[in-house]
Design a protein around this motif. Structure first.
Motif, PDB file in Angstrom:
ATOM      1  N   TYR A   1      -5.544   3.586   6.077  1.00 33.11           N
ATOM      2  CA  TYR A   1      -4.912   4.278   4.740  1.00 33.11           C
ATOM      3  C   TYR A   1      -5.835   5.002   3.924  1.00 33.11           C
ATOM      4  O   TYR A   1      -7.148   4.376   3.798  1.00 33.11           O
TER       5      TYR A   1
ATOM      6  N   TYR B   1       0.788  -1.279   0.054  1.00 35.07           N
ATOM      7  CA  TYR B   1       0.153   0.105  -0.026  1.00 35.07           C
ATOM      8  C   TYR B   1       1.028   1.232  -0.088  1.00 35.07           C
ATOM      9  O   TYR B   1       0.529   2.162  -0.726  1.00 35.07           O
ATOM     10  N   GLU B   2       1.913   1.310   0.809  1.00 36.83           N
ATOM     11  CA  GLU B   2       2.630   2.375   0.990  1.00 36.83           C
ATOM     12  C   GLU B   2       3.573   2.472  -0.434  1.00 36.83           C
ATOM     13  O   GLU B   2       3.812   3.640  -0.978  1.00 36.83           O
TER      14      GLU B   2
ATOM     15  N   TRP C   1      -0.315   5.126  -0.875  1.00 33.20           N
ATOM     16  CA  TRP C   1      -1.326   5.094   0.170  1.00 33.20           C
ATOM     17  C   TRP C   1      -0.903   5.861   1.459  1.00 33.20           C
ATOM     18  O   TRP C   1       0.624   5.438   1.700  1.00 33.20           O
ATOM     19  N   GLN C   2      -1.297   6.642   2.203  1.00 29.01           N
ATOM     20  CA  GLN C   2      -1.050   7.570   3.452  1.00 29.01           C
ATOM     21  C   GLN C   2      -1.747   6.894   4.575  1.00 29.01           C
ATOM     22  O   GLN C   2      -2.881   6.945   4.707  1.00 29.01           O
ATOM     23  N   ARG C   3      -1.011   6.559   5.665  1.00 27.21           N
ATOM     24  CA  ARG C   3      -1.389   6.189   7.004  1.00 27.21           C
ATOM     25  C   ARG C   3      -2.077   7.321   7.463  1.00 27.21           C
ATOM     26  O   ARG C   3      -1.042   8.230   7.660  1.00 27.21           O
TER      27      ARG C   3
END
Length: 121
Positions: free
Chosen positions: A117, A89-90, A94-96
């Motif tokens: 996320y 995801y990162e 995608w951002q936590r």
């Protein structure tokens, strides 16, 4: 809401689905998702015989595109120990946005931490 499966030589070896968030949605608000129409990309799984072929990313991208096609805001809730998924995801941008307590108990009796996320803008 919707499910996609991945196959290798005619055998299902992976899946991903879109699901509506449960009520209440306080963890989504904590993550900064205050707009309407959230959908969770969930249960992304690839069996060992289907791994190392890009299937997880393909399934994830398919679910993400379908959420956007339906004018839904995709979001992820990821168990803090799921390092492979977090890396994927990162890597995709995608951002936590938050880390919250899960709404279930792990087999060892603990309440897991869940990372929330949101997709890149």
């Amino acid at each position: 809401m919707g499910q996609v499966v991945g196959q290798v030589v005619g055998q299902v070896v992976g899946q991903v689905l879109l699901r509506l968030p449960p009520e209440p949605q306080s963890w989504l608000i904590e993550a900064g998702l205050t707009d309407t129409n959230p959908v969770i990309i969930s249960r992304l799984f690839v069996a060992p015989r289907g791994r190392k072929q890009g299937l997880a990313e393909a399934l994830f991208q398919t679910a993400w595109a379908e959420a956007e096609r339906r004018d839904l805001r995709p979001v992820l809730d990821v168990h803090h120990k799921n390092h492979a998924a977090i890396r994927l995801y990162e890597r995709l941008g995608w951002q936590r946005r938050a880390t919250v307590n899960g709404n279930w108990t792990d087999p060892d009796g603990t309440v897991p931490r869940v990372h929330v996320y949101l997709p890149p803008r």
